[in-house]
Design a protein around this motif. Structure first.
Motif, PDB file in Angstrom:
ATOM      1  N   LEU A 101      30.512 -50.860  16.216  1.00 24.97           N
ATOM      2  CA  LEU A 101      31.367 -50.341  17.280  1.00 24.97           C
ATOM      3  C   LEU A 101      32.436 -51.375  17.609  1.00 24.97           C
ATOM      4  CD1 LEU A 101      28.996 -48.774  19.990  1.00 24.97           C
ATOM      5  CD2 LEU A 101      30.527 -47.541  18.453  1.00 24.97           C
ATOM      6  N   SER A 102      33.612 -50.902  18.003  1.00 23.92           N
ATOM      7  CA  SER A 102      34.595 -51.828  18.543  1.00 23.92           C
ATOM      8  C   SER A 102      34.096 -52.325  19.897  1.00 23.92           C
ATOM      9  CB  SER A 102      35.955 -51.137  18.702  1.00 23.92           C
ATOM     10  OG  SER A 102      35.897 -50.195  19.758  1.00 23.92           O
ATOM     11  N   LEU A 103      34.572 -53.468  20.315  1.00 22.89           N
ATOM     12  CA  LEU A 103      34.138 -54.018  21.603  1.00 22.89           C
ATOM     13  C   LEU A 103      34.499 -53.087  22.748  1.00 22.89           C
ATOM     14  CD1 LEU A 103      35.025 -57.800  21.119  1.00 22.89           C
ATOM     15  CD2 LEU A 103      32.785 -56.690  20.968  1.00 22.89           C
ATOM     16  N   GLU A 104      35.653 -52.416  22.660  1.00 31.57           N
ATOM     17  CA  GLU A 104      36.062 -51.477  23.711  1.00 31.57           C
ATOM     18  C   GLU A 104      35.105 -50.293  23.767  1.00 31.57           C
ATOM     19  OE1 GLU A 104      39.943 -48.768  25.038  1.00 31.57           O
ATOM     20  OE2 GLU A 104      39.993 -49.988  23.213  1.00 31.57           O
ATOM     21  N   ASP A 105      34.772 -49.732  22.606  1.00 31.49           N
ATOM     22  CA  ASP A 105      33.848 -48.602  22.580  1.00 31.49           C
ATOM     23  C   ASP A 105      32.461 -49.007  23.047  1.00 31.49           C
ATOM     24  OD1 ASP A 105      35.682 -46.734  21.674  1.00 31.49           O
ATOM     25  OD2 ASP A 105      35.268 -47.133  19.560  1.00 31.49           O
ATOM     26  N   ALA A 106      32.036 -50.195  22.649  1.00 32.30           N
ATOM     27  CA  ALA A 106      30.700 -50.648  23.036  1.00 32.30           C
ATOM     28  C   ALA A 106      30.579 -50.744  24.552  1.00 32.30           C
ATOM     29  CB  ALA A 106      30.395 -51.997  22.393  1.00 32.30           C
ATOM     30  N   GLY A 107      31.607 -51.264  25.202  1.00 31.29           N
ATOM     31  CA  GLY A 107      31.555 -51.393  26.647  1.00 31.29           C
ATOM     32  C   GLY A 107      31.565 -50.065  27.365  1.00 31.29           C
ATOM     33  N   ALA A 108      32.223 -49.065  26.760  1.00 25.00           N
ATOM     34  CA  ALA A 108      32.359 -47.770  27.431  1.00 25.00           C
ATOM     35  C   ALA A 108      31.239 -46.800  27.093  1.00 25.00           C
ATOM     36  CB  ALA A 108      33.701 -47.141  27.037  1.00 25.00           C
ATOM     37  N   HIS A 119      23.792 -55.570   7.786  1.00 21.56           N
ATOM     38  CA  HIS A 119      22.561 -55.987   7.106  1.00 21.56           C
ATOM     39  C   HIS A 119      21.843 -57.083   7.893  1.00 21.56           C
ATOM     40  CE1 HIS A 119      24.524 -54.430   3.212  1.00 21.56           C
ATOM     41  NE2 HIS A 119      23.545 -53.608   3.537  1.00 21.56           N
ATOM     42  N   ASP A 120      22.616 -58.073   8.369  1.00 19.29           N
ATOM     43  CA  ASP A 120      22.009 -59.172   9.129  1.00 19.29           C
ATOM     44  C   ASP A 120      21.370 -58.655  10.421  1.00 19.29           C
ATOM     45  OD1 ASP A 120      22.839 -60.937   7.195  1.00 19.29           O
ATOM     46  OD2 ASP A 120      24.582 -61.667   8.333  1.00 19.29           O
ATOM     47  N   ALA A 121      22.046 -57.725  11.099  1.00 23.42           N
ATOM     48  CA  ALA A 121      21.513 -57.187  12.357  1.00 23.42           C
ATOM     49  C   ALA A 121      20.230 -56.395  12.107  1.00 23.42           C
ATOM     50  CB  ALA A 121      22.560 -56.308  13.036  1.00 23.42           C
ATOM     51  N   VAL A 122      20.181 -55.615  11.030  1.00 22.08           N
ATOM     52  CA  VAL A 122      18.959 -54.883  10.695  1.00 22.08           C
ATOM     53  C   VAL A 122      17.826 -55.858  10.412  1.00 22.08           C
ATOM     54  CG1 VAL A 122      17.865 -53.367   8.995  1.00 22.08           C
ATOM     55  CG2 VAL A 122      20.145 -52.822   9.858  1.00 22.08           C
ATOM     56  N   HIS A 170      21.919 -52.350  19.095  1.00 16.29           N
ATOM     57  CA  HIS A 170      22.321 -53.629  18.533  1.00 16.29           C
ATOM     58  C   HIS A 170      23.677 -53.405  17.867  1.00 16.29           C
ATOM     59  CE1 HIS A 170      18.167 -55.701  18.550  1.00 16.29           C
ATOM     60  NE2 HIS A 170      18.072 -54.589  19.248  1.00 16.29           N
ATOM     61  N   VAL A 171      24.746 -53.818  18.559  1.00  9.23           N
ATOM     62  CA  VAL A 171      26.105 -53.495  18.142  1.00  9.23           C
ATOM     63  C   VAL A 171      26.677 -54.603  17.270  1.00  9.23           C
ATOM     64  CG1 VAL A 171      28.453 -53.109  18.959  1.00  9.23           C
ATOM     65  CG2 VAL A 171      26.526 -52.053  20.155  1.00  9.23           C
ATOM     66  N   VAL A 172      27.238 -54.204  16.119  1.00 14.94           N
ATOM     67  CA  VAL A 172      27.989 -55.110  15.255  1.00 14.94           C
ATOM     68  C   VAL A 172      29.473 -54.824  15.483  1.00 14.94           C
ATOM     69  CG1 VAL A 172      28.509 -55.730  12.866  1.00 14.94           C
ATOM     70  CG2 VAL A 172      26.146 -55.228  13.554  1.00 14.94           C
ATOM     71  N   PRO A 173      30.247 -55.790  15.999  1.00 10.79           N
ATOM     72  CA  PRO A 173      31.656 -55.530  16.333  1.00 10.79           C
ATOM     73  C   PRO A 173      32.497 -55.225  15.086  1.00 10.79           C
ATOM     74  CG  PRO A 173      30.860 -57.518  17.412  1.00 10.79           C
ATOM     75  CD  PRO A 173      29.830 -57.138  16.398  1.00 10.79           C
ATOM     76  N   VAL A 174      33.321 -54.175  15.171  1.00  9.49           N
ATOM     77  CA  VAL A 174      34.273 -53.814  14.125  1.00  9.49           C
ATOM     78  C   VAL A 174      35.595 -53.488  14.799  1.00  9.49           C
ATOM     79  CG1 VAL A 174      32.532 -52.971  12.501  1.00  9.49           C
ATOM     80  CG2 VAL A 174      33.532 -51.390  14.170  1.00  9.49           C
ATOM     81  N   PRO A 175      36.704 -53.541  14.070  1.00  4.03           N
ATOM     82  CA  PRO A 175      38.005 -53.306  14.717  1.00  4.03           C
ATOM     83  C   PRO A 175      38.316 -51.843  14.982  1.00  4.03           C
ATOM     84  CG  PRO A 175      38.300 -53.874  12.389  1.00  4.03           C
ATOM     85  CD  PRO A 175      36.840 -54.078  12.695  1.00  4.03           C
ATOM     86  N   GLN A 176      37.705 -50.902  14.240  1.00  4.11           N
ATOM     87  CA  GLN A 176      38.082 -49.496  14.352  1.00  4.11           C
ATOM     88  C   GLN A 176      37.453 -48.833  15.574  1.00  4.11           C
ATOM     89  OE1 GLN A 176      36.269 -50.797  11.861  1.00  4.11           O
ATOM     90  NE2 GLN A 176      37.161 -50.364   9.856  1.00  4.11           N
TER      91      GLN A 176
END
Length: 343
Positions: A75-82, A131-134, A91-97
């Motif tokens: 998730l993007s950081l903006e989406d994760a917060g909302a 993969h690392d988060a899993v 367990h969110v892995v930050p992505v730009p999209q």
């Protein structure tokens, strides 16, 4: 196998530990209408939105029933917060999209129409982060199941998901690997020789996977058996209002129950899979499979009666479930509502 009736088991104290990976999550924007008319203005009498995807839906159902769950997703950081409402489970892995959108239109007759935006590409860095988060979540939970849910996004400059790495993660915690993805992904993993413990297609997805028409329950059992012969431990086939069938190397069991009022089919297949893995650990044993399949059918039945994709224990009616050897000549009704899955 004689026809048997299994009593309610939803109060079982058994709990399971699951890590789900949803590489292509979406926001489900749900519109409930009295009747969908193309080319006209349609008035929605109810609207809601929530983060979704096969692995997310499965994780919510498992968590609501008291299981230990980690849902890994990009998730993007903006989406994760909302959007992320349960920070302990996600367990969110930050992505730009930004997250993609799936419009779900539910008619008064229960017919569900999905308009699904294509998944965004992920880079090698994104996939490595997933993969690392899993791996971290599986080690922390001592996961009994690692479930890959939904479609796998295209890659922007690399190789994408590494099924061997996910298998290694599952094995090091003495867990099982479930692939809840489109048929093309399952076929690719089988070609690579990945020993998948469980898949859960509906009839349409099973037809895609075996590249042939499935008209009877015998056709479905034969198709699932061929997949088991290629290395799968078990195939759970959702049959919509006709229940579900599970096929293993030595077992073929059909389960059905009384029909439920259909409100929203999206996520019902995820609920059925969640119900199965709360009680099944890969045993090819009759009673274990019967109990797990009974819960799968109950949870799937409960899910289609809800607008929300999450079932909770009080939503699950003590419906009687009938188990028997699959009657091979029974026709399958492709026009009934499948226990829906997401591309």
């Amino acid at each position: 196998m004689a026809t048997t009736m299994i009593p309610r088991i939803e109060d079982s104290g058994v709990r399971t530990r699951v890590v789900s990976l949803t590489p292509a999550p979406a926001v489900d924007r749900v519109y409930v209408v009295d009747g969908l008319k193309t080319g006209h203005v349609n008035r929605a009498r109810h609207i809601e939105a929530h983060i979704a995807g096969n692995g997310v839906n499965l994780a919510r159902d498992l968590s609501a029933a008291g299981n230990a769950v980690a849902a890994v997703l990009p998730l993007s950081l903006e989406d994760a917060g909302a959007l992320v409402e349960d920070i302990d489970m996600f367990h969110v892995v930050p992505v730009p999209q930004s997250i993609r959108v799936n419009a779900v239109v539910i008619g008064a007759d229960g017919v569900t129409t999905n308009i699904n935006q294509a998944a965004h590409a992920l880079s090698d860095i994104d996939w490595n982060g997933l993969h690392d988060a899993v791996g971290r979540a599986a080690d922390q939970l001592r996961a009994e199941w690692v479930v890959v849910g939904g479609s796998l996004p295209p890659t922007s400059n690399g190789h994408g998901v590494d099924p061997s790495a996910l298998l290694e993660i599952a094995l090091r915690t003495d867990g099982r690997l479930c692939l809840d993805s489109p048929g093309s992904v399952v076929a690719d993993w089988l070609r690579r020789g990945i020993p998948i413990d469980l898949i859960s297609p509906n009839i349409h997805e099973l037809e895609e996977l075996v590249e042939r028409s499935i008209d009877t329950l015998g056709d479905a059992v034969d198709a699932a058996s061929r997949l088991v012969d290629h290395g799968l431990r078990a195939v759970l086939v959702s049959l919509g209002r006709q229940g579900a069938v599970i096929v293993t190397p030595t077992r073929q069991i059909w389960a059905r129950t009384s029909p439920s009022r259909v409100v929203n089919t999206t996520g019902a297949g995820d609920a059925a899979l969640a119900g199965l893995i709360t009680l099944w650990r890969g045993e090819d044993e009759q009673q274990a499979l019967e109990h797990a399949l009974t819960r799968a059918v109950r949870w799937g039945r409960a899910a289609v009666g809800l607008i929300s994709p999450t079932i909770v224990p009080e939503n699950i009616e003590p419906a009687r479930v009938q188990l028997e050897v699959p009657p091979r000549s029974m026709p399958l009704h492709h026009d009934t509502f499948p226990l829906a899955k997401r591309e």
